[in-house]
Each structure stands twice: as C-alpha cells, then as structure tokens.
Enzyme design. Structure first.
Site, PDB file in Angstrom:
ATOM      1  N   PHE A 255      -7.234  46.661 -41.642  1.00 31.64           N
ATOM      2  CA  PHE A 255      -5.995  46.214 -41.010  1.00 31.64           C
ATOM      3  C   PHE A 255      -4.798  46.540 -41.892  1.00 31.64           C
ATOM      4  CE2 PHE A 255      -2.834  42.712 -40.932  1.00 31.64           C
ATOM      5  CZ  PHE A 255      -2.396  42.807 -39.618  1.00 31.64           C
ATOM      6  N   GLY A 257      -0.730  45.334 -41.700  1.00 32.95           N
ATOM      7  CA  GLY A 257       0.239  44.554 -40.932  1.00 32.95           C
ATOM      8  C   GLY A 257       0.735  43.375 -41.742  1.00 32.95           C
ATOM      9  N   LEU A 279      -7.476  44.575 -46.037  1.00 32.37           N
ATOM     10  CA  LEU A 279      -6.144  44.216 -45.553  1.00 32.37           C
ATOM     11  C   LEU A 279      -5.079  44.887 -46.404  1.00 32.37           C
ATOM     12  CD1 LEU A 279      -6.676  40.319 -45.377  1.00 32.37           C
ATOM     13  CD2 LEU A 279      -6.891  41.926 -43.476  1.00 32.37           C
ATOM     14  N   GLU A 280      -4.121  45.506 -45.738  1.00 32.88           N
ATOM     15  CA  GLU A 280      -2.941  46.003 -46.460  1.00 32.88           C
ATOM     16  C   GLU A 280      -1.753  45.277 -45.850  1.00 32.88           C
ATOM     17  OE1 GLU A 280       0.340  47.693 -46.982  1.00 32.88           O
ATOM     18  OE2 GLU A 280      -0.464  49.602 -46.263  1.00 32.88           O
ATOM     19  N   LEU A 281      -1.172  44.353 -46.631  1.00 37.49           N
ATOM     20  CA  LEU A 281      -0.192  43.419 -46.068  1.00 37.49           C
ATOM     21  C   LEU A 281       1.201  43.642 -46.659  1.00 37.49           C
ATOM     22  CD1 LEU A 281      -2.618  40.366 -46.192  1.00 37.49           C
ATOM     23  CD2 LEU A 281      -2.283  41.977 -44.326  1.00 37.49           C
TER      24      LEU A 281
END
Ligand code: ADP
Length: 444
Positions: A255, A257, A279-281
């Site tokens: 993901f 976001g 996750l890349e947030l």
C-alpha cells in the site's frame, strides 16, 4: 525520478535533449473497465464512477466501479493463476524476466499515450509525467526484469549430519493499493518486484486516477502474461480497497497512501488472515489535486495564519478552473503548529529557524514521520553525522527526491513498514523456505 546521467536533472528536462514530445490532443479513453483474467468486465453491481481532470475540473470518463463481488472474482483468477502447475508457475525465472522486459518495451512504445493519460488524470505537467514518471516506470521494470533469475537462497552449515538450504518462494496473491499522485509509478514499484518473484496480483488504483493503471491491463495482455496473473479492480477505498485488505485468499498487501488508511490496512490484515503488509505512508510533497484535497490544503493554510505563522507569499487559490493553489511560504513557524507537524500534501513550505546541529536533529526527529530528509552543506563531516542521526528511511545530501530503482525506499516510524525498490524489495515479495535433509553418512 531524478537521474544524474539521463534525461532529467533536478526535476527539469536536460536542455540538450533533441526533441521533447507533446501530449496527444483529444486522446480517446479506451480502457475504463475491470480487468480480470486478461479480459475486460463490467462491474457486478452495474455501477460506474466519474473521473475528472483536476487541471480543468472537467469529467474525463466514467469507470466501472469494482466492489467486493468484483474483487472476489479477481482474487479467484489470481489464485488460479498461482496454482502449482499453472502456466505462470511453470514459467522459468528467466521467462518472467523476459516478460518484464517486454512490458518495459511496451511502456517505451506507448510512453506518450501513458504520459498524456497521467497528465489528464493527475493534472501534473506532461513533461513531468513523460520524463519523471514514465522514465521511473521503465527503469524499474528493467531493473526487476534483471533480478528474476537471480533470486537465490543459501546453503547453511548446521550442527550434526544435516544438509540445510533455503529457497525464496513467491508469497502468493498480492494486493496492491495505490495513491492518486504517482499512479503508474507507485503501481510499477509494486508490480515489478511482485511479478519478478513469481506472485500474482490484484490491483486497486486510486479512485481519482485509475486510467494509466487500467491501460496497463492491455499491455500486460499484449506482453504475454498468462490470464489471471495481473487483475485490476478500479473502485473506492472503503469498498474495493477494504475487500482486498480483508480477503482471506490475499496473502500480502502493498500500500502507498495516508497513515490513517495504513492503520486500517493493518487492522484488516490482523482481523482476516494476518496477510503480510508493506506500507509507504506520510510525506510532504507539493501537488495539484482534487476538490477535497484543495479544500484541505486551504484549511491548513488558514490554520498556519491562525496559529501565528507569517505568510510570506501565496496562501490562496489561483485560476478560475481546476484546483490550483499558489506556491505558499510561511516563516516564523514553530514546531507545534499543524503546518509543521502534519502532512499537508500541497504546495506549502514552512521555514523554521535553528541554532545548532543538535537542536535541528532533535527537532527533525521529533515527528511521527520518518520517510525522507535532506541536508545541504559543503561540510562532509556535518553531512554524514546529520545523515546518521536522522530517523528517516532516506537521507539526501545536497540533493532532493533523488530516487533510483536500485535503492530501497520506505519509512521509519509512522511513515511505513518495509521497503520498495532495490534488492530489499525482493524480501517483501518472497517467503523463505528452509529445507533440512538428514544425512545417513556420519561426518568424516
Ligand atoms: P491519499 O491521501 O494519498 O489520497 P489514501 O490513503 O486516502 O491516500 O488513499 C490511498 C489509496 O488507499 C487509494 O487507492 C484509496 O482508495 C485507498 N483506500 C482508502 N481507504 C481505504 C480502506 N479503508 N481500505 C483500503 N484501501 C483504502
């Protein structure tokens, strides 16, 4: 993507480049349906959703809206394509590499079309899409094409009479959920390593910008990937996205976001089948976006004024059409203001003063985020000690946004889990199997 020897330097085209391409005018939208098993489908519900050009506010087209029932069909296809003995599983690793190279060739061939679509969908300048986004996509595909037949385990010496080795196997069906700002690039960052390692995919592009991801369906089919290896389900986050994250037959979700949705994805993973999650947030990048984001950025600007920061320039909308905000600079910002702490995702720059290196490092690390950081200095000692002290997944020295397919990208703290790109990305798309063999022969 900033390259040091290619077509673009610090986000600007190389002046020596002979002919800069132009976007296609009146490009017809060919792909606005759900892509499953290398075929185009209408949504099970019969619903569609509109996609707008944020630079003009005009509707581009309606797209078939995937929901749980469509995600179920896509997962079934991806699961079947992953079965032992399927054409995809029987393909040699070098065959997977060839397919990824072929996909890279097709992106090169259709680069102007894809860059035009990306411009219509995101509102970013055409040359940015052509030179930055598409260049990054093609390089990433070629980089992982090269890895496909080089994914190896180890032979491990163990006590007593055993032979022990490891094998790196694909994880299985991978979900990919991508954001609106670099739609194709963020997809390729996930798709290239996933396919390189032999996984199958169910992709949900951002509802604001699904068009280049959908176009990829036609290229996936043309490149010769077997049916079901890549499936694309355009739709909304809480419906199609959540159906992916809760799905018992999806083995991993990648993901990019917001941190809030990242948390929901981890919750869904633990409530369902403990699927692996990368996750890349949060980050802080200026962009032009949709109405909702436009209102959010203006609200942040107001909070900066209310909390006592000094507005040096900008601070309001610009133009009569589209969702543009003037480049905005605040000075006299302190660490507690919302504009200093939170992700604005708009063209708003805060200037904060510092007195000493220790002070600035402490304050830079006093954040819930840790995606990227940059330091500008001619003093090498200073640069390296700041790089070492910053709690950040990437530190740029005397540059910014210098991304390469070969180097890992991801965040410390609430900026994410896991890494995309580089050799490190392969570990996110493989399971390690240990094989231990009892030997009858005693050690000599
Ligand atoms: P951004 O701030 O970049 O728009 P979001 O986190 O809102 O980030 O959206 C990124 C992606 O996550 C989009 O594809 C969006 O549809 C999807 N998404 C939003 N909510 C959910 C959810 N509850 N479950 C899964 N995906 C979601």
């Amino acid at each position: 993507m900033t390259t040091t020897n290619g077509t673009i330097e610090n986000g600007l085209p190389d002046k020596k480049m002979p002919m800069l391409p132009k976007p296609i005018t009146n490009l017809e939208i060919q792909h606005n349906q759900i892509f499953i098993n290398n075929e185009w489908h209408q949504s099970v519900s019969g619903r569609t959703f509109p996609v707008y050009n944020p630079a003009t506010g005009e509707k581009i087209c309606d797209v078939q809206e995937a929901d749980k029932a469509d995600v179920d069909k896509a997962v079934e296809a991806a699961k079947a394509a992953f079965q032992k003995g399927s054409p995809w599983r029987r393909l040699d690793a070098s065959g997977r590499g060839k397919l990824l190279h072929k996909l890279g060739d097709l992106l090169e061939r259709n680069r102007v079309i894809l860059a035009t679509l990306e411009t219509m969908d995101t509102g970013k300048p055409f040359l940015h899409a052509f030179l930055v986004d598409l260049e990054g996509c093609i390089r990433t595909l070629r980089y992982f094409a090269g890895w496909a037949d080089k994914i190896q385990g180890k032979t491990i010496p163990v006590d007593e009479s055993f032979l022990c080795y490891t094998v790196h196997e694909p994880v299985g069906v991978c979900g990919a959920i991508t954001p609106w700002n670099f739609p194709l690039l963020m997809l390729i960052w996930k798709m290239a390593p996933a396919l390189c390692c032999g996984n199958t995919l169910v992709i949900k592009p951002a509802e604001q910008t699904p068009l280049t991801s959908l176009y990829m369906g036609s290229l996936i089919k043309e490149a010769g990937f077997p049916p079901g290896v890549v499936n694309i389900v355009p739709g909304y986050g809480p419906t199609a996205g959540a159906a992916i994250t809760h799905h018992p037959n999806i083995d991993k979700v990648a993901f990019t976001g917001s941190t809030e949705v990242g948390k929901l994805i981890k919750e869904a993973a633990s409530a369902s089948n403990l699927k692996r999650v990368t996750l890349e947030l949060g980050g802080k990048n200026p962009c032009i976006i949709d109405q909702e984001q436009f209102d959010k950025v203006l609200e942040y600007i107001q909070s900066g004024k209310d909390e006592g920061a000094k507005l040096e320039c900008g601070g309001s909308a610009v133009g009569e059409r589209g969702f543009f905000i003037k480049p905005t600079v605040f000075s006299e910002v302190n660490d507690d203001m919302r504009i200093a702490r939170e992700e604005i995702f708009g063209p708003v720059q805060s200037i904060l003063k510092f007195k000493s290196l220790d002070d600035v490092i402490k304050r830079a690390n006093n954040s819930q985020y840790g995606l990227t950081a940059a330091v500008f200095t001619e003093n090498l000692d200073k640069a390296l000690s700041v790089a070492s002290a910053l709690q950040s997944g990437t530190v740029w020295i005397n540059c910014y946004n210098a991304l390469h397919a070969q180097t890992p990208f991801g965040g410390f703290k609430m900026s994410g889990n896991g890494r995309e790109l580089g050799e490190y990305a392969l570990t996110e798309y493989t399971e390690v199997k240990t094989v231990t063999i009892k030997l009858s022969q005693k050690k000599l």
